[in-house]
Scaffold this active site. Structure first.
Site, mmCIF file in Angstrom:
data_model
loop_
_atom_site.group_PDB
_atom_site.id
_atom_site.type_symbol
_atom_site.label_atom_id
_atom_site.label_comp_id
_atom_site.label_asym_id
_atom_site.label_seq_id
_atom_site.Cartn_x
_atom_site.Cartn_y
_atom_site.Cartn_z
ATOM 1 N N THR A 154 -1.425 13.988 6.192
ATOM 2 C CA THR A 154 -0.835 12.713 5.777
ATOM 3 C C THR A 154 0.663 12.806 5.936
ATOM 4 O OG1 THR A 154 -2.524 12.186 4.161
ATOM 5 C CG2 THR A 154 -0.327 11.334 3.703
ATOM 6 N N ARG A 182 -14.071 5.528 1.299
ATOM 7 C CA ARG A 182 -13.480 6.675 0.588
ATOM 8 C C ARG A 182 -11.957 6.529 0.561
ATOM 9 N NH1 ARG A 182 -9.416 10.577 1.875
ATOM 10 N NH2 ARG A 182 -9.781 12.426 0.624
ATOM 11 N N VAL A 183 -11.357 6.755 -0.580
ATOM 12 C CA VAL A 183 -9.903 6.679 -0.712
ATOM 13 C C VAL A 183 -9.388 8.016 -1.219
ATOM 14 C CG1 VAL A 183 -7.998 5.518 -1.882
ATOM 15 C CG2 VAL A 183 -10.014 4.203 -1.205
ATOM 16 N N GLY A 184 -8.288 8.475 -0.649
ATOM 17 C CA GLY A 184 -7.700 9.750 -1.066
ATOM 18 C C GLY A 184 -6.572 9.555 -2.053
ATOM 19 N N ASP A 185 -5.749 10.579 -2.152
ATOM 20 C CA ASP A 185 -4.633 10.557 -3.117
ATOM 21 C C ASP A 185 -3.446 9.723 -2.630
ATOM 22 O OD1 ASP A 185 -4.489 12.714 -1.099
ATOM 23 O OD2 ASP A 185 -2.452 12.871 -1.870
ATOM 24 N N THR A 205 0.087 16.114 0.546
ATOM 25 C CA THR A 205 -0.816 16.026 1.683
ATOM 26 C C THR A 205 -1.909 17.060 1.459
ATOM 27 O OG1 THR A 205 -1.044 16.285 4.079
ATOM 28 C CG2 THR A 205 0.681 17.583 3.035
ATOM 29 N N GLY A 206 -3.087 16.784 1.966
ATOM 30 C CA GLY A 206 -4.186 17.727 1.792
ATOM 31 C C GLY A 206 -5.409 17.044 1.229
ATOM 32 N N GLY A 208 -7.351 15.070 -0.828
ATOM 33 C CA GLY A 208 -7.021 14.101 -1.875
ATOM 34 C C GLY A 208 -7.851 14.256 -3.130
HETATM 35 C C1 SD4 Z 1 -6.437 12.196 1.772
HETATM 36 N N1 SD4 Z 1 -4.383 13.362 1.355
HETATM 37 O O1 SD4 Z 1 -6.859 11.121 2.144
HETATM 38 C C2 SD4 Z 1 -5.146 12.651 2.342
HETATM 39 C C3 SD4 Z 1 -5.427 13.431 3.568
HETATM 40 C C4 SD4 Z 1 -4.311 14.309 3.948
HETATM 41 O O2 SD4 Z 1 -3.260 15.927 4.902
HETATM 42 O O3 SD4 Z 1 -3.301 14.395 3.447
HETATM 43 N N2 SD4 Z 1 -4.343 15.122 4.743
HETATM 44 O O4 SD4 Z 1 -7.036 12.935 0.989
#
Ligand code: SD4
Length: 328
Positions: A154, A182-185, A205-206, A208
């Protein structure tokens, strides 16, 4: 007292050109909001970044669903979108929503409709290259026992302008092969991003699902508010939390956090190799490489030309099955 220092930090090597752009704007007295939006817009428009904006990888059903957020550190105004479709610059839609007191976080068809009605650039975000990567992954998942979620990135960014105003923003197509809806952070306040101009900001990032379990962006800002440096706050928020997740939940996904305080000092923490770009007044934009270090610290070193060359090759590698394999 007039505030003279500006600064910006953003996740991953892919943000570097955006950080250069934001630096130019901030050096010329731009607002923190304009700088962070311009930074993220560049990443969104670049077709070879397959986890943000145009060329972003689709969900399991082949649909590109994007999440984005914007926060003004002066007013604490926030706008966000989740699962938005066919919009070139999701972060700009999030920023427009931050002007609304009500209805400032919109999802799915409602978010897309808002963007359309407001005249934002609408386009098919699924490039032939991203579609082929998706098709290839479907085949691989059938043939081998592959984790569908490998690969993430992200863009998250913090800006500080010469007047001491700060902003934060994120934009992502989320996890590759995520389920529809689906929704992330990234669009979630306090998890994917947070900023308060009197303290500082942070972005994530990562994975979520795991970042949300610790509200990590807010936790870092809270710690900076108690006097920790950005690096201390990142280390203290992230590494014990990873241990806590392992102990209590049984595992922890990969994630990385960045932070900058209102003096332009910055920090990062990560449990995986992580690149980022940072610039402050007198220190031109540069790409750095972070890794988890000993005793809950982070090691940070300059990126090498070999790393950059390998990255360039990787993102532009021909995609098997694509009629013109080098096409974006
Ligand atoms: C998520 N944080 O949707 C995002 C994906 C992401 O680095 O950051 N990837 O979970």
């Amino acid at each position: 007292m007039t505030h003279m220092t500006w600064g910006t930090i953003a996740t991953w090597r892919m943000a570097h050109e955006g950080v250069v752009k934001a630096s130019e704007l901030l050096a010329q007295d731009a607002s923190a909001g304009d700088a962070v939006e311009a930074l993220i817009n560049l990443v969104e428009a670049y077709p070879y970044y397959k986890s943000v904006g145009f060329g972003g990888l689709p969900n399991e059903e082949g649909v590109v669903e994007m999440d984005a957020a914007f926060m003004d550190g002066d007013t604490l105004a926030q706008g966000a979108v989740a699962g938005i479709h066919n919009v070139m610059h999701a972060v700009s839609v999030a920023r427009a929503l931050s002007a609304e007191h009500y209805n400032s976080f919109r999802v799915g068809a409602g978010a897309t409709k808002f963007a359309q009605l407001q005249g934002f650039e609408m386009t098919n975000m699924l490039t032939p290259r991203a579609k082929q990567v998706w098709l290839n992954r479907l085949a691989e998942m059938r043939d081998q026992d592959l984790n569908p979620y490998d690969g993430h990135d992200t863009v998250g960014a913090i800006t500080l302008n010469k007047q001491g105003s700060m902003a934060a923003a994120t934009s992502t197509s989320g996890l590759f092969m995520k389920k529809a809806g689906r929704v992330g952070d990234s669009p979630l306040s306090g998890s994917g991003y947070y900023v308060d101009s009197t303290i500082g900001g942070a972005a994530a990032t990562g994975l979520g699902e795991d970042i949300m379990k610790g509200c990590l962006a807010y936790e870092i800002v809270r710690r900076m508010g108690e006097g920790q440096t950005p690096q201390q706050a990142c280390d203290a928020a992230v590494y014990p939390f990873i241990e806590k997740l392992r102990r209590r939940y049984g595992k922890a996904g990969e994630f990385s956090l960045i932070a900058m305080n209102h003096q332009g000092e910055w920090g990062v923490a990560t449990n995986v190799e992580f690149t980022f770009s940072v610039a402050t007044q007198g220190n031109p934009a540069r790409i750095l490489l972070a890794n988890p270090g000993p005793d809950q610290t982070t090691t940070i070193e300059p990126i090498t030309q070999d790393w950059l060359d390998a990255y360039e090759k990787r993102i532009k590698a021909p995609v098997p099955g694509l009629a013109d394999p080098a096409r974006n």
